[in-house]
Design a protein around this motif. Structure first.
Motif, PDB file in Angstrom:
ATOM      1  N   ASP A  70       7.975  -5.001  17.209  1.00 15.13           N
ATOM      2  CA  ASP A  70       8.264  -3.660  16.703  1.00 15.13           C
ATOM      3  C   ASP A  70       7.612  -3.419  15.345  1.00 15.13           C
ATOM      4  O   ASP A  70       7.177  -2.308  15.052  1.00 15.13           O
ATOM      5  N   VAL A  71       7.536  -4.440  14.520  1.00 13.41           N
ATOM      6  CA  VAL A  71       6.874  -4.307  13.217  1.00 13.41           C
ATOM      7  C   VAL A  71       5.382  -4.045  13.431  1.00 13.41           C
ATOM      8  O   VAL A  71       4.800  -3.157  12.793  1.00 13.41           O
ATOM      9  N   LEU A  72       4.764  -4.781  14.346  1.00 13.75           N
ATOM     10  CA  LEU A  72       3.349  -4.557  14.616  1.00 13.75           C
ATOM     11  C   LEU A  72       3.103  -3.184  15.239  1.00 13.75           C
ATOM     12  O   LEU A  72       2.109  -2.523  14.920  1.00 13.75           O
ATOM     13  N   ALA A  73       4.011  -2.734  16.084  1.00 13.07           N
ATOM     14  CA  ALA A  73       3.888  -1.392  16.661  1.00 13.07           C
ATOM     15  C   ALA A  73       3.991  -0.336  15.565  1.00 13.07           C
ATOM     16  O   ALA A  73       3.237   0.654  15.568  1.00 13.07           O
ATOM     17  N   LEU A  74       4.897  -0.527  14.622  1.00  9.59           N
ATOM     18  CA  LEU A  74       5.023   0.398  13.506  1.00  9.59           C
ATOM     19  C   LEU A  74       3.754   0.397  12.661  1.00  9.59           C
ATOM     20  O   LEU A  74       3.249   1.455  12.275  1.00  9.59           O
ATOM     21  N   ALA A  75       3.213  -0.782  12.385  1.00  8.93           N
ATOM     22  CA  ALA A  75       1.975  -0.883  11.610  1.00  8.93           C
ATOM     23  C   ALA A  75       0.838  -0.156  12.322  1.00  8.93           C
ATOM     24  O   ALA A  75       0.049   0.561  11.684  1.00  8.93           O
TER      25      ALA A  75
ATOM     26  N   TRP B 175       0.821  -1.215   0.000  1.00 12.58           N
ATOM     27  CA  TRP B 175       0.000   0.000   0.000  1.00 12.58           C
ATOM     28  C   TRP B 175       0.857   1.269   0.000  1.00 12.58           C
ATOM     29  O   TRP B 175       0.354   2.364   0.139  1.00 12.58           O
ATOM     30  N   ARG B 176       2.156   1.087  -0.171  1.00  8.00           N
ATOM     31  CA  ARG B 176       3.117   2.190  -0.265  1.00  8.00           C
ATOM     32  C   ARG B 176       3.126   3.083   0.970  1.00  8.00           C
ATOM     33  O   ARG B 176       3.329   4.290   0.885  1.00  8.00           O
ATOM     34  N   LEU B 177       2.894   2.461   2.114  1.00  9.58           N
ATOM     35  CA  LEU B 177       3.000   3.168   3.389  1.00  9.58           C
ATOM     36  C   LEU B 177       4.426   3.048   3.929  1.00  9.58           C
ATOM     37  O   LEU B 177       4.829   3.807   4.807  1.00  9.58           O
ATOM     38  N   LEU B 178       5.172   2.093   3.393  1.00  8.06           N
ATOM     39  CA  LEU B 178       6.613   1.944   3.616  1.00  8.06           C
ATOM     40  C   LEU B 178       7.240   1.678   2.252  1.00  8.06           C
ATOM     41  O   LEU B 178       6.612   1.048   1.391  1.00  8.06           O
ATOM     42  N   HIS B 179       8.470   2.111   2.076  1.00 11.09           N
ATOM     43  CA  HIS B 179       9.165   1.818   0.821  1.00 11.09           C
ATOM     44  C   HIS B 179       9.688   0.380   0.830  1.00 11.09           C
ATOM     45  O   HIS B 179       9.600  -0.327  -0.168  1.00 11.09           O
ATOM     46  N   ALA B 180      10.226  -0.032   1.986  1.00 15.44           N
ATOM     47  CA  ALA B 180      10.800  -1.377   2.066  1.00 15.44           C
ATOM     48  C   ALA B 180      10.752  -1.893   3.492  1.00 15.44           C
ATOM     49  O   ALA B 180      10.822  -1.121   4.447  1.00 15.44           O
ATOM     50  N   ALA B 181      10.621  -3.189   3.623  1.00 12.77           N
ATOM     51  CA  ALA B 181      10.693  -3.881   4.915  1.00 12.77           C
ATOM     52  C   ALA B 181      11.306  -5.251   4.638  1.00 12.77           C
ATOM     53  O   ALA B 181      10.749  -6.050   3.888  1.00 12.77           O
ATOM     54  N   VAL B 182      12.468  -5.491   5.240  1.00 13.49           N
ATOM     55  CA  VAL B 182      13.224  -6.714   4.962  1.00 13.49           C
ATOM     56  C   VAL B 182      13.548  -7.418   6.277  1.00 13.49           C
ATOM     57  O   VAL B 182      14.111  -6.813   7.193  1.00 13.49           O
ATOM     58  N   LEU B 183      13.204  -8.691   6.353  1.00 11.52           N
ATOM     59  CA  LEU B 183      13.540  -9.518   7.501  1.00 11.52           C
ATOM     60  C   LEU B 183      14.982  -9.990   7.357  1.00 11.52           C
ATOM     61  O   LEU B 183      15.377 -10.520   6.317  1.00 11.52           O
ATOM     62  N   THR B 184      15.779  -9.795   8.400  1.00 12.36           N
ATOM     63  CA  THR B 184      17.174 -10.243   8.375  1.00 12.36           C
ATOM     64  C   THR B 184      17.265 -11.657   8.961  1.00 12.36           C
ATOM     65  O   THR B 184      16.338 -12.109   9.642  1.00 12.36           O
ATOM     66  N   PRO B 185      18.361 -12.356   8.727  1.00 18.43           N
ATOM     67  CA  PRO B 185      18.516 -13.704   9.283  1.00 18.43           C
ATOM     68  C   PRO B 185      18.467 -13.746  10.814  1.00 18.43           C
ATOM     69  O   PRO B 185      18.179 -14.790  11.395  1.00 18.43           O
ATOM     70  N   THR B 186      18.733 -12.629  11.470  1.00 17.79           N
ATOM     71  CA  THR B 186      18.728 -12.594  12.931  1.00 17.79           C
ATOM     72  C   THR B 186      17.325 -12.370  13.504  1.00 17.79           C
ATOM     73  O   THR B 186      17.152 -12.348  14.715  1.00 17.79           O
ATOM     74  N   GLY B 187      16.320 -12.167  12.626  1.00 17.04           N
ATOM     75  CA  GLY B 187      14.961 -11.920  13.086  1.00 17.04           C
ATOM     76  C   GLY B 187      14.645 -10.448  13.259  1.00 17.04           C
ATOM     77  O   GLY B 187      13.534 -10.086  13.625  1.00 17.04           O
ATOM     78  N   GLN B 188      15.627  -9.599  12.982  1.00 13.86           N
ATOM     79  CA  GLN B 188      15.389  -8.159  13.019  1.00 13.86           C
ATOM     80  C   GLN B 188      14.863  -7.720  11.659  1.00 13.86           C
ATOM     81  O   GLN B 188      14.944  -8.464  10.679  1.00 13.86           O
ATOM     82  N   TRP B 189      14.313  -6.517  11.612  1.00 15.45           N
ATOM     83  CA  TRP B 189      13.745  -5.985  10.377  1.00 15.45           C
ATOM     84  C   TRP B 189      14.440  -4.693  10.006  1.00 15.45           C
ATOM     85  O   TRP B 189      14.693  -3.843  10.868  1.00 15.45           O
ATOM     86  N   LEU B 190      14.716  -4.520   8.719  1.00 16.76           N
ATOM     87  CA  LEU B 190      15.197  -3.263   8.179  1.00 16.76           C
ATOM     88  C   LEU B 190      14.019  -2.615   7.461  1.00 16.76           C
ATOM     89  O   LEU B 190      13.397  -3.255   6.600  1.00 16.76           O
TER      90      LEU B 190
END
Length: 78
Positions: A58-63, A26-41
């Motif tokens: 943190d992803v759900l809080a951002l959403a 929905w273009r509310l974020l440009h990118a969201a990438v899950l890293t191998p450590t379970g963190q998100w960029l």
């Protein structure tokens, strides 16, 4: 609309991934990438800074923040 009860358990990676997909689609974020450590960029705009989110919660809080901001800035549709 019936309010949802509070989330009773820790959010899963699959739930965070689904929200990240929706936010990017929905273009509310440009990118969201899950890293191998379970963190998100995440990146709001193509030239914006990349932020590190610690995990699914943190992803759900951002959403939730984006959803609140989107709903509070659009005109009422009654």
């Amino acid at each position: 609309m019936i309010p949802r009860p509070p989330h009773s358990s820790e959010p899963t990676s699959a739930e965070a991934s689904a929200w990240a997909d929706v936010l990017v689609r929905w273009r509310l974020l440009h990118a969201a990438v899950l890293t191998p450590t379970g963190q998100w960029l995440v990146q709001d705009h193509p030239d914006g800074p990349v932020r590190l989110l610690r995990g699914p919660a943190d992803v759900l809080a951002l959403a939730a923040t984006i959803q609140h901001r989107t709903r509070s800035t659009r005109p009422e549709s009654r």
